[in-house]
Each structure stands twice: as structure tokens, then as C-alpha cells.
Design a protein around this motif. Structure first.
Motif, short mmCIF file in Angstrom:
data_model
loop_
_atom_site.label_atom_id
_atom_site.label_comp_id
_atom_site.label_asym_id
_atom_site.label_seq_id
_atom_site.Cartn_x
_atom_site.Cartn_y
_atom_site.Cartn_z
N PHE A 72 0.95 -1.32 0.10
CA PHE A 72 0.09 -0.10 -0.11
C PHE A 72 0.88 1.26 0.09
CE2 PHE A 72 -2.27 -3.30 1.92
CZ PHE A 72 -3.80 -3.37 1.32
N ASN A 73 0.48 2.28 -0.93
CA ASN A 73 1.24 3.56 -0.78
C ASN A 73 0.07 4.42 -1.15
OD1 ASN A 73 3.17 5.47 -1.32
ND2 ASN A 73 3.81 5.03 -3.12
N GLY A 74 -0.12 5.29 -0.20
CA GLY A 74 -1.16 6.23 -0.25
C GLY A 74 -2.46 5.81 -0.52
N ARG A 75 -3.01 6.11 -1.63
CA ARG A 75 -4.45 5.65 -2.22
C ARG A 75 -4.42 4.67 -3.23
NH1 ARG A 75 -8.99 8.76 -0.71
NH2 ARG A 75 -8.47 10.54 0.52
N GLU A 76 -3.34 4.12 -3.30
CA GLU A 76 -2.90 3.01 -4.25
C GLU A 76 -2.27 1.70 -3.37
OE1 GLU A 76 -1.86 5.09 -8.66
OE2 GLU A 76 -0.40 4.12 -7.25
N ALA A 77 -2.76 0.44 -4.30
CA ALA A 77 -2.21 -0.61 -3.73
C ALA A 77 -1.62 -1.48 -5.04
CB ALA A 77 -3.10 -1.81 -3.13
N SER A 78 -0.34 -2.09 -4.76
CA SER A 78 0.32 -2.96 -5.78
C SER A 78 0.39 -4.45 -5.45
CB SER A 78 1.70 -2.44 -5.75
OG SER A 78 2.41 -3.21 -7.00
N ILE A 79 -0.19 -5.21 -6.57
CA ILE A 79 -0.48 -6.67 -6.24
C ILE A 79 0.57 -7.24 -7.12
CG2 ILE A 79 -2.06 -8.55 -6.08
CD1 ILE A 79 -4.30 -6.58 -5.86
N ASN A 80 1.48 -8.05 -6.50
CA ASN A 80 2.29 -8.76 -7.50
C ASN A 80 2.38 -10.38 -6.89
OD1 ASN A 80 3.92 -6.53 -8.79
ND2 ASN A 80 4.21 -5.90 -6.80
N LEU A 81 2.20 -11.06 -8.29
CA LEU A 81 2.18 -12.48 -8.10
C LEU A 81 3.41 -13.11 -8.46
CD1 LEU A 81 0.77 -15.36 -8.02
CD2 LEU A 81 -0.24 -14.62 -10.62
N HIS A 82 3.95 -14.09 -7.58
CA HIS A 82 5.39 -14.55 -8.06
C HIS A 82 4.89 -16.37 -7.98
CE1 HIS A 82 7.41 -11.06 -6.89
NE2 HIS A 82 6.45 -10.85 -6.03
N CYS A 83 4.87 -16.81 -9.33
CA CYS A 83 4.74 -18.39 -9.31
C CYS A 83 5.62 -18.82 -10.33
CB CYS A 83 3.33 -18.38 -9.29
SG CYS A 83 2.52 -17.75 -11.03
N SER A 84 5.30 -20.35 -10.36
CA SER A 84 6.02 -20.91 -11.56
C SER A 84 5.12 -20.63 -12.76
CB SER A 84 5.85 -22.40 -11.20
OG SER A 84 4.60 -23.17 -10.86
N SER A 85 6.06 -20.65 -13.99
CA SER A 85 5.23 -20.25 -15.14
C SER A 85 4.06 -21.14 -15.47
CB SER A 85 6.29 -20.55 -16.11
OG SER A 85 6.92 -21.81 -16.24
N ILE A 86 4.01 -22.32 -15.07
CA ILE A 86 2.82 -23.31 -15.12
C ILE A 86 1.50 -22.79 -14.62
CG2 ILE A 86 2.94 -24.77 -13.58
CD1 ILE A 86 2.41 -27.15 -15.46
N LEU A 87 1.63 -22.12 -13.52
CA LEU A 87 0.54 -21.58 -12.58
C LEU A 87 0.15 -20.09 -12.99
CD1 LEU A 87 1.30 -22.95 -8.99
CD2 LEU A 87 -0.64 -23.66 -10.64
N THR A 88 0.83 -19.40 -14.00
CA THR A 88 0.81 -18.13 -14.03
C THR A 88 -0.86 -17.90 -14.75
OG1 THR A 88 3.15 -17.54 -14.43
CG2 THR A 88 1.38 -16.04 -15.34
N VAL A 89 -1.27 -18.49 -15.60
CA VAL A 89 -2.23 -18.43 -16.08
C VAL A 89 -3.63 -18.75 -15.21
CG1 VAL A 89 -4.05 -19.04 -17.96
CG2 VAL A 89 -1.50 -18.71 -18.76
N ALA A 90 -3.47 -19.69 -14.66
CA ALA A 90 -4.41 -20.08 -13.57
C ALA A 90 -4.63 -19.15 -12.60
CB ALA A 90 -4.02 -21.43 -12.98
#
Length: 314
Positions: A72-90
Motif C-alpha cells: 500500500f502506498n497512499g491511495r494505491e495498492a500494488s499486487i504482485n504475483l510470483h509463481c512458477s510459469s505453469i501456474l501463471t495463467v491459472a
């Protein structure tokens, strides 16, 4: 993914015990540091560990399949996903759902009271007896297996009844790894939740003198304290990689090398001694299951996720 939120008061958004449904979390259990819970997405439930800091939340799947950071930074939130390539689409739709939940929830955030209070240091054994740790090791920012490797090395060097403080901000280390280290060496321990991190303090017990015989490495791999001696002998981290699978290539290194591998959530731990591509002996700790040598390597080949691998030299 960036999300606009409608209030700068993020305290309720950090109160996952009360509002874990925003992050699709249930069965939330407070730990000495962080939380254990289940993340339900569609028809699947993932066992996760969650750490909450001053302006962020990290959700880690225990076997390293993925982890999600929300900052969270002020009035914004940043969501980052870290996963194996096989799970990215799912899992991309999961990130989208979290973003929508945050956007919707923040619309009436000021109407909600939060149970989060300011971080206060609870009186600990060290404070009661007005003593200070013999040594303090700051491992904040590291993930398994580094807390295990470094704390074992310090305990082996310590005198009986020395106190060793390890600062960590990885929930899996506090829940699984460091208590296992304490049990192995007969140490008492206690944990102080410092808010953004935990202070894990070992009170060392008596121990035998340090001796290591690599000629009997297969039996050595079957003894908890002897494995710790391997970490002290192979005391230089020569290389670190992140990978999604374990195969023969990542288990090969030039010369006599101790290879230690673990996923982000510390669901399992592999310790292997190899020499120029040949595995001399290996051990896999997977929950209450312990496998050795060929059985360990065969099992590890079935694992995938976000895996940290360290190559240690003498």
C-alpha cells in the motif's frame, strides 16, 4: 497490478483476522509471527503463511507454488504475483479478484473499526532478567533455508547457556524451521513479535564437541545434529539460484559441494552432498517424512514451485 483505493487509512485492510475474506483467506490462526490460513480459490484450497507489515501483506503458499505481495502506498495498492510459469495463467484471475475486493472494500473503509494496535514489545525472559543476547543475527529479508543454515552454525559455535537472537521476517522460519533447530540441539527458545519482524531467541543447551567424519556421510545424513555440522563445515555460500523444478542439472556442481534446497514456504528441505555431478548422499525432510539418498532424489523430482537452491563450499 495497480489498484486505486478510496482511503489512506489502510489499517482495516491490514487486519486479516477480521477482514481476511478480502484476500480469500479463511481458518486464520495467529502465530508467534504472522498467520497460518487457507486461501480458497475456485474449488481449490491452498495452505498459506501470511506476514503483515506496516504497509504490506505477503501470502506464501507453503510448498512454494506461489506467493503474493500486496503493498500500500497512499491511495494505491500494488499486487504482485510470483509463481512458477505453469501456474501463471491459472492464478492471474486470482490477482484480479483480490484487486476488485480491495477496490470495493476501500469504499467504506472509514466506517470499519480495526483490532490492530500499535506494536508493543511484550516482556520477555531476556528483559525480565535484564540480560542481552550473546550474539544477534539479522536475517530479515532472507527465506528458507538460510535461517536454518545460519542459526545452526551459530549454535554449534556457542557455549552452553549462551543466548542467540535471530531476527527474521519470514513466517515459515518462525513456525517450522527455527523451532526444529531448537529441538535438534536441545535449546529452549521464545519469540517476540516486533511487528514487521520477529525476534527468535535460542537459549543454548549442552552439546558435544564439534567433530565431522565425511567418510561416513550416509549415517551422518540420518542424524539431525550431524547435518548441522555439515553447515558449519561447508560455511561459504558460493552460489544461489531460483528454479521451478529440481533436476540433475541443478544438483550438479564442480567439486565437493553441499546443496541445500527449499521452497519459499519451507514445505520441504533437501540436503545433498555431491561431488562434480555425483550425489554421495541426500536427505529430504517433508513434513514428518524423511527420505534418504535415491528415494529422496526420486521424490524431489516430482516437486515444482518457487525453489531456492544454495551451493555451499568448505
Amino acid at each position: 497490478m495497480q489498484v486505486k483505493i478510496k482511503s489512506e487509512n489502510i489499517a482495516p485492510l491490514l487486519d486479516i483476522e477480521k477482514h481476511g475474506n478480502i484476500y480469500l483467506l479463511k481458518n486464520i490462526k495467529r502465530l508467534d509471527y504472522g498467520y497460518s490460513c487457507k486461501l480458497k480459490w475456485l474449488k481449490t484450497e491452498f495452505n498459506t503463511l501470511v506476514s503483515v507489515k506496516a504497509n504490506s501483506i505477503e501470502i506464501i503458499e507453503e510448498n512454494g507454488k506461489f506467493y503474493i505481495t500486496i503493498t500500500f502506498n497512499g491511495r494505491e495498492a500494488s499486487i504482485n504475483l510470483h509463481c512458477s510459469s505453469i501456474l501463471t495463467v491459472a492464478l492471474k484471475p486470482l490477482v484480479w479478484r483480490l484487486a476488485k475486493n480491495l477496490e470495493k472494500y476501500s469504499g467504506y473503509i472509514n466506517e470499519i473499526k480495526t483490532s490492530i494496535s500499535s506494536n508493543q514489545k511484550n516482556a520477555s525472559l531476556l528483559e525480565i532478567f535484564e540480560t542481552k543476547p550473546s550474539v544477534s543475527l539479522d536475517l530479515r529479508g532472507t527465506t528458507c533455508p538460510i535461517p536454518e543454515i545460519e542459526s545452526k552454525k551459530l549454535i554449534l559455535k556457542a557455549k552452553p547457556y549462551d543466548t542467540i537472537e535471530v531476527l527474521v521476517d519470514h513466517p515459515a522460519a518462525v513456525l517450522y524451521t527455527l523451532p526444529e533447530v531448537a529441538k535438534t540441539f536441545g535449546c529452549k527458545y521464545f519469540v517476540r513479535n516486533m511487528g514487521d519482524y520477529a525476534s527468535f531467541v535460542f537459549i543454548c543447551g549442552r552439546k558435544e564437541d564439534f567433530q565431522l567424519d565425511l567418510s561416513d556421510v550416509k549415517n551422518l545424513m540420518r542424524d539431525e545434529s550431524s547435518i548441522a555440522k555439515l553447515y558449519l563445515y561447508f560455511d561459504k555460500i558460493e552460489k544461489q539460484i531460483k528454479t521451478e523444478t529440481i533436476n540433475q542439472d541443478v544438483l550438479s556442481y564442480e567439486g565437493l559441494t553441499l546443496i541445500v534446497a527449499s521452497p519459499e514456504g519451507r514445505g520441504w528441505l533437501l540436503t545433498a552432498l555431491e561431488d562434480s555431478g555425483k550425489i554421495i548422499s541426500a536427505r529430504l525432510d517433508y513434513g514428518n517424512i524423511k527420505l534418504y539418498d535415491e528415494d529422496a532424489i526420486n521424490m524431489i523430482n516430482n516437486f515444482n514451485g518457487l525453489i531456492n537452491i544454495y551451493y555451499l563450499k568448505h
